[in-house]
Design a protein around this motif. Structure first.
Motif, short mmCIF file in Angstrom:
data_model
loop_
_atom_site.label_atom_id
_atom_site.label_comp_id
_atom_site.label_asym_id
_atom_site.label_seq_id
_atom_site.Cartn_x
_atom_site.Cartn_y
_atom_site.Cartn_z
N VAL A 252 0.85 -1.19 0.00
CA VAL A 252 0.00 0.00 0.00
C VAL A 252 0.89 1.23 0.00
CG1 VAL A 252 -1.94 -1.10 1.19
CG2 VAL A 252 -0.15 0.01 2.52
N GLN A 253 0.32 2.34 -0.47
CA GLN A 253 1.00 3.62 -0.37
C GLN A 253 0.03 4.63 0.20
OE1 GLN A 253 1.70 5.66 -4.22
NE2 GLN A 253 1.10 3.73 -5.18
N LYS A 254 0.56 5.54 1.01
CA LYS A 254 -0.25 6.53 1.69
C LYS A 254 -0.14 7.87 1.00
CE LYS A 254 -0.37 6.60 6.18
NZ LYS A 254 0.03 6.64 7.60
N PHE A 255 -1.09 8.73 1.29
CA PHE A 255 -1.14 10.06 0.71
C PHE A 255 0.09 10.88 1.11
CE2 PHE A 255 -3.39 9.90 4.75
CZ PHE A 255 -2.78 10.90 5.47
N ASP A 256 0.31 11.96 0.37
CA ASP A 256 1.39 12.88 0.73
C ASP A 256 1.03 13.59 2.02
OD1 ASP A 256 1.71 13.82 -2.71
OD2 ASP A 256 2.83 12.33 -1.61
N TYR A 257 2.00 13.87 2.84
CA TYR A 257 1.74 14.55 4.10
C TYR A 257 3.00 15.27 4.56
CZ TYR A 257 4.22 10.65 6.26
OH TYR A 257 5.16 9.72 6.59
#
Length: 398
Positions: A252-257
């Motif tokens: 999985v990859q998460k949103f930019d933050y």
């Protein structure tokens, strides 16, 4: 070119926050560059980064294009900064970069000899990170230190008065570009860097690719293989289109933050159970460098906060020595969850309904019905993790 500027700032901040010299910058990777302006362009590049324990292997495939009707002789170099921080300083560093090994170049099916030169450092405006003066090459050759300058550095080392190596390394070779397409392959390994906030860092200079004739890479592919059960972050220094990242396998990859320690740096976070990550772009003109980071995740004392961190994808490194961490006061139920975390990461379908329902809430959980848990098949550190939590006795029952 903002060569390693971001990484340098992060490293310095980490070392300062620890109030000790607990960070080590070992080496970095980077693009091949021509010693002089040239008509040669980069039609294609496949950059593969593969982690093996505490080392990173770099394999690069290039297709260079020579538009001339004659052979073009050109000096080509790979620039590597010196190690710094909590590293061993020795005379070996005056021969070649001590944390880089196995450098090899193949061109059009033939292996090429290479040399290593100690060159004058580049000059930067540290307010902006911009390169002020490029000292790598001079008159088509490495801008090498004189023997007197090298002797002065060695004397300072012997007197225990050397505060860092005041030079860069250039691994260079003579290349003959025949008319048309030329295939160049090169490979090397280097030890990963670390700091008080990061378990490892893999910095790699992309912007030097713009020094070739077309000022870009016509077809660029980046492959990152960090192994199984891997989590890492990549600052958005050279990309803004997140949909260009593709996971081959399960992950999985998460949103930019915004990173909690370094504001104004957007990150993309990845978790790969098995497989690898790929980035591809046509007409690639990198404006920033690549850095692959694994931040140290600390375990909250509050159980509800820890549970939310686990479910939301704050991926913990379980290949550690639990006795070095202060875990005191967790309940027997939390110890049970932590004990089973390595198996949940691998997709085990739990027979206990409460555990299965819990891990199904995690954004990273992907069931693997055929997976059979086996403590002895885990990495040694994770074996210790499981046994630690299996034997854990809470001081107070929550």
């Amino acid at each position: 070119m903002k060569r390693l500027y971001l990484f340098f700032l992060l490293f310095v901040f980490d070392a300062f926050s620890a109030m000790a010299n607990d960070g080590s910058y070992t080496a970095s990777g980077g693009q091949l560059v021509p010693a002089v302006e040239t008509e040669i362009s980069v039609q294609k590049e496949i950059l593969t980064l593969k982690r093996n324990g505490d080392r990173l292997r770099v394999d690069v495939y290039y297709e260079f294009y020579n538009p001339l009707s004659t052979v073009k002789n050109l000096l080509v170099g790979f620039v590597a900064p010196p190690p710094s921080g909590d590293v061993e300083y020795s005379k070996d560093a005056f021969i070649e970069q001590p944390y880089i090994s196995g450098f090899r170049v193949e061109m059009n099916g033939f292996y090429l000899n290479h040399k290593v030169a100690l060159v004058h450092e580049n000059e930067y405006d540290f307010d902006t990170g911009e390169l002020v003066k490029d000292n790598t090459f001079k008159d088509g050759k490495p801008n090498a230190l004189t023997q007197n300058e090298i002797d002065d550095c060695i004397k300072a080392l012997e007197a225990d008065d050397l505060w860092g190596y005041p030079f860069d390394y250039v691994y260079h070779f003579n290349a003959q570009f025949v008319p048309g397409v030329n295939i160049v392959k090169h490979t090397y390994e280097y030890e990963l860097s670390s700091s008080v906030m990061h378990m490892f860092s893999f910095p790699y200079d992309l912007t030097p690719a713009c020094r070739w004739a077309n000022g870009q890479i016509d077809d660029f592919t980046l492959i990152i293989d960090m192994g199984d059960i891997a989590s890492f972050r990549i600052p958005a220094n050279f990309f803004d289109e997140v949909d260009r990242w593709k996971i081959h396998g399960i992950g999985v990859q998460k949103f930019d933050y915004e990173d909690e320690f370094y504001v104004n740096y957007a990150y993309r976070q990845f978790w790969i159970r098995d497989g690898y990550l790929e980035f591809n772009k046509k007409n690639f003109k990198p404006e920033g460098e690549l850095n692959i980071l694994k931040q140290i995740e600390f375990f909250p004392e509050d159980e509800s906060e820890l549970l939310q961190c686990i479910l939301n994808g704050d991926f913990y490194d379980l290949d550690i020595d639990p006795d070095e961490w202060f875990w005191d006061g967790y309940s027997a139920q939390m110890a049970r969850i932590l004990k089973n975390l390595p198996f949940a990461y691998r997709g085990y379908v739990f027979k206990s309904k409460d555990l299965q329902a819990l891990f199904e809430r995690a954004q990273w959980y992907e069931p693997a019905p055929t997976y059979v848990p086996n403590v002895n098949a885990l990495p040694k550190g994770e074996q210790n993790w499981v046994r630690y939590w299996a034997d854990y006795k809470p001081k107070t029952q929550k």
